[in-house]
Design a protein around this motif. Structure first.
Motif, PDB file in Angstrom:
ATOM      1  N   ASP A   1       0.836  -1.198   0.000  1.00  0.00           N
ATOM      2  CA  ASP A   1       0.000   0.000   0.000  1.00  0.00           C
ATOM      3  C   ASP A   1       0.875   1.253   0.000  1.00  0.00           C
ATOM      4  OD1 ASP A   1      -2.443  -1.278  -0.086  1.00  0.00           O
ATOM      5  OD2 ASP A   1      -2.825  -1.125   2.072  1.00  0.00           O
ATOM      6  N   ARG A   2       1.984   1.211   0.737  1.00  0.00           N
ATOM      7  CA  ARG A   2       2.868   2.379   0.850  1.00  0.00           C
ATOM      8  C   ARG A   2       3.623   2.653  -0.438  1.00  0.00           C
ATOM      9  NH1 ARG A   2       6.490   1.535   6.051  1.00  0.00           N
ATOM     10  NH2 ARG A   2       7.310   3.569   5.427  1.00  0.00           N
ATOM     11  N   ILE A   3       4.030   1.620  -1.145  1.00  0.00           N
ATOM     12  CA  ILE A   3       4.889   1.825  -2.322  1.00  0.00           C
ATOM     13  C   ILE A   3       4.128   1.690  -3.637  1.00  0.00           C
ATOM     14  CG2 ILE A   3       6.861   0.928  -1.015  1.00  0.00           C
ATOM     15  CD1 ILE A   3       6.766  -1.580  -2.787  1.00  0.00           C
ATOM     16  N   ALA A   4       2.810   1.519  -3.583  1.00  0.00           N
ATOM     17  CA  ALA A   4       2.022   1.134  -4.760  1.00  0.00           C
ATOM     18  C   ALA A   4       2.265   2.031  -5.977  1.00  0.00           C
ATOM     19  CB  ALA A   4       0.541   1.128  -4.409  1.00  0.00           C
ATOM     20  N   GLU A   5       2.158   3.336  -5.812  1.00  0.00           N
ATOM     21  CA  GLU A   5       2.263   4.237  -6.961  1.00  0.00           C
ATOM     22  C   GLU A   5       3.643   4.137  -7.609  1.00  0.00           C
ATOM     23  OE1 GLU A   5       1.657   8.958  -8.174  1.00  0.00           O
ATOM     24  OE2 GLU A   5       1.416   8.304  -6.084  1.00  0.00           O
ATOM     25  N   HIS A   6       4.687   4.223  -6.809  1.00  0.00           N
ATOM     26  CA  HIS A   6       6.039   4.162  -7.352  1.00  0.00           C
ATOM     27  C   HIS A   6       6.332   2.774  -7.925  1.00  0.00           C
ATOM     28  CE1 HIS A   6      10.632   4.328  -6.830  1.00  0.00           C
ATOM     29  NE2 HIS A   6      10.321   5.124  -7.832  1.00  0.00           N
ATOM     30  N   PHE A   7       5.874   1.729  -7.225  1.00  0.00           N
ATOM     31  CA  PHE A   7       6.056   0.361  -7.703  1.00  0.00           C
ATOM     32  C   PHE A   7       5.441   0.195  -9.097  1.00  0.00           C
ATOM     33  CE2 PHE A   7       4.352  -3.960  -8.107  1.00  0.00           C
ATOM     34  CZ  PHE A   7       5.491  -4.714  -7.921  1.00  0.00           C
ATOM     35  N   ALA A   8       4.244   0.696  -9.271  1.00  0.00           N
ATOM     36  CA  ALA A   8       3.558   0.555 -10.559  1.00  0.00           C
ATOM     37  C   ALA A   8       4.319   1.250 -11.684  1.00  0.00           C
ATOM     38  CB  ALA A   8       2.141   1.115 -10.457  1.00  0.00           C
ATOM     39  N   GLN A   9       4.957   2.348 -11.371  1.00  0.00           N
ATOM     40  CA  GLN A   9       5.708   3.088 -12.383  1.00  0.00           C
ATOM     41  C   GLN A   9       6.921   2.324 -12.888  1.00  0.00           C
ATOM     42  OE1 GLN A   9       6.634   6.758 -10.397  1.00  0.00           O
ATOM     43  NE2 GLN A   9       4.522   7.494 -10.424  1.00  0.00           N
ATOM     44  N   THR A  10       7.410   1.380 -12.107  1.00  0.00           N
ATOM     45  CA  THR A  10       8.631   0.641 -12.476  1.00  0.00           C
ATOM     46  C   THR A  10       8.322  -0.704 -13.130  1.00  0.00           C
ATOM     47  OG1 THR A  10       8.829  -0.501 -10.340  1.00  0.00           O
ATOM     48  CG2 THR A  10       9.814   1.699 -10.520  1.00  0.00           C
ATOM     49  N   ARG A  11       7.066  -1.009 -13.338  1.00  0.00           N
ATOM     50  CA  ARG A  11       6.665  -2.310 -13.897  1.00  0.00           C
ATOM     51  C   ARG A  11       5.921  -2.067 -15.199  1.00  0.00           C
ATOM     52  NH1 ARG A  11       9.777  -3.049 -10.399  1.00  0.00           N
ATOM     53  NH2 ARG A  11       9.804  -4.725  -8.846  1.00  0.00           N
ATOM     54  N   ALA A  12       6.676  -1.756 -16.250  1.00  0.00           N
ATOM     55  CA  ALA A  12       6.054  -1.349 -17.502  1.00  0.00           C
ATOM     56  C   ALA A  12       5.733  -2.502 -18.437  1.00  0.00           C
ATOM     57  CB  ALA A  12       6.962  -0.338 -18.224  1.00  0.00           C
ATOM     58  N   TYR A  13       6.540  -3.553 -18.398  1.00  0.00           N
ATOM     59  CA  TYR A  13       6.429  -4.585 -19.435  1.00  0.00           C
ATOM     60  C   TYR A  13       6.187  -5.966 -18.845  1.00  0.00           C
ATOM     61  CZ  TYR A  13       8.620  -0.829 -22.070  1.00  0.00           C
ATOM     62  OH  TYR A  13       8.915   0.384 -22.627  1.00  0.00           O
ATOM     63  N   ALA A  14       5.516  -6.792 -19.621  1.00  0.00           N
ATOM     64  CA  ALA A  14       5.334  -8.198 -19.253  1.00  0.00           C
ATOM     65  C   ALA A  14       6.664  -8.924 -19.330  1.00  0.00           C
ATOM     66  CB  ALA A  14       4.319  -8.850 -20.191  1.00  0.00           C
ATOM     67  N   TRP A  15       6.857  -9.908 -18.460  1.00  0.00           N
ATOM     68  CA  TRP A  15       8.062 -10.725 -18.521  1.00  0.00           C
ATOM     69  C   TRP A  15       7.996 -11.639 -19.743  1.00  0.00           C
ATOM     70  CZ3 TRP A  15       9.140 -12.790 -12.878  1.00  0.00           C
ATOM     71  CH2 TRP A  15       9.493 -11.701 -12.063  1.00  0.00           C
ATOM     72  N   PRO A  16       9.104 -11.828 -20.453  1.00  0.00           N
ATOM     73  CA  PRO A  16       9.094 -12.658 -21.661  1.00  0.00           C
ATOM     74  C   PRO A  16       8.586 -14.077 -21.436  1.00  0.00           C
ATOM     75  CG  PRO A  16      11.106 -11.364 -21.578  1.00  0.00           C
ATOM     76  CD  PRO A  16      10.418 -11.152 -20.264  1.00  0.00           C
ATOM     77  N   ASP A  17       8.979 -14.705 -20.319  1.00  0.00           N
ATOM     78  CA  ASP A  17       8.525 -16.072 -20.073  1.00  0.00           C
ATOM     79  C   ASP A  17       7.017 -16.127 -19.837  1.00  0.00           C
ATOM     80  OD1 ASP A  17      11.011 -17.848 -19.959  1.00  0.00           O
ATOM     81  OD2 ASP A  17      11.579 -16.218 -18.626  1.00  0.00           O
TER      82      ASP A  17
END
Length: 209
Positions: free
Chosen positions: A11-27
């Motif tokens: 809950d605390r890091i949600a916004e920043h965390f979401a910004q760093t997860r742009a792409y699906a993993w290839p596998d």
């Protein structure tokens, strides 16, 4: 460390965390794209919904489940209401049995703070899968270059917010044999286990047939 602690961390890091997860993993992308069209897909531990978009190309209905309400709010923006969002504990899913045809459970099981809960979450995944359903499970592994251990262990990994605040996140780092043993000892049937890019993966189906 409790499940409440894990939820409050995300809950605390949600916004920043979401910004760093742009792409699906290839596998994960490869697994989903290899599947035929399905009725219901589940993104368990969905984070910001980066894999839900791929699932939407394979299923009529996509359910995104995550323990953190704030993370789900980020997923709502990314998925543009393509998915049903459910705040849920991976070890206690509010989903009917034999409802899910396709699932991904990616980089989430290692945040559950006990082996009993991790095993319970695998049993829950098995319970909600249809007899022909398939899923991909992943966890961070000792094979990753970050670690020099050979046996699985509990640890915390720092997350640094833009203002410099450091938030500790709980992880259980699996060794590959331990990961395979936990999956095989659950109610799931294992089709394949492999390591890729420092992560353990298992392609599974339910054995409740």
């Amino acid at each position: 460390m409790s499940r409440r602690d894990v939820r409050e961390t995300y809950d605390r890091i949600a916004e920043h965390f979401a910004q760093t997860r742009a792409y699906a993993w290839p596998d994960v992308e490869q697994f989903i794209e290899s599947e035929s069209d399905r009725s219901v897909a589940l993104d368990l531990g969905c984070g910001n919904g980066r894999h839900a978009q791929l699932l939407a190309e394979r299923a009529e209905t996509v359910v995104c489940a995550d323990l953190s309400r704030h993370v789900l709010e980020e997923a709502r923006d990314r998925t543009e209401r393509q998915a049903a969002l459910v705040q849920a504990d991976a070890a206690e899913l509010p989903i009917r049995s034999e409802r899910v045809d396709l699932a991904v459970y990616i980089a989430t099981i290692h945040h559950l703070p006990s082996r009993a809960l991790r095993r319970q979450s695998l049993d829950e995944l098995s319970r909600v899968l249809t007899p022909t359903g398939r899923a991909l499970v992943s966890a961070w592994s000792t094979e990753h270059r970050t670690f020099d251990a050979t046996d699985g262990f509990d640890t915390t990994v720092d997350w640094t917010l833009p203002d410099g605040e450091i938030v500790e996140r709980f992880y259980h780092i699996y060794d590959p044999d331990e990961f395979e043993a936990d999956v095989r000892d659950s109610a799931l049937t294992v089709e394949e286990v492999f390591v890729s890019e420092g992560n353990c993966y298992a392609v599974v189906e339910t054995n409740n047939q």
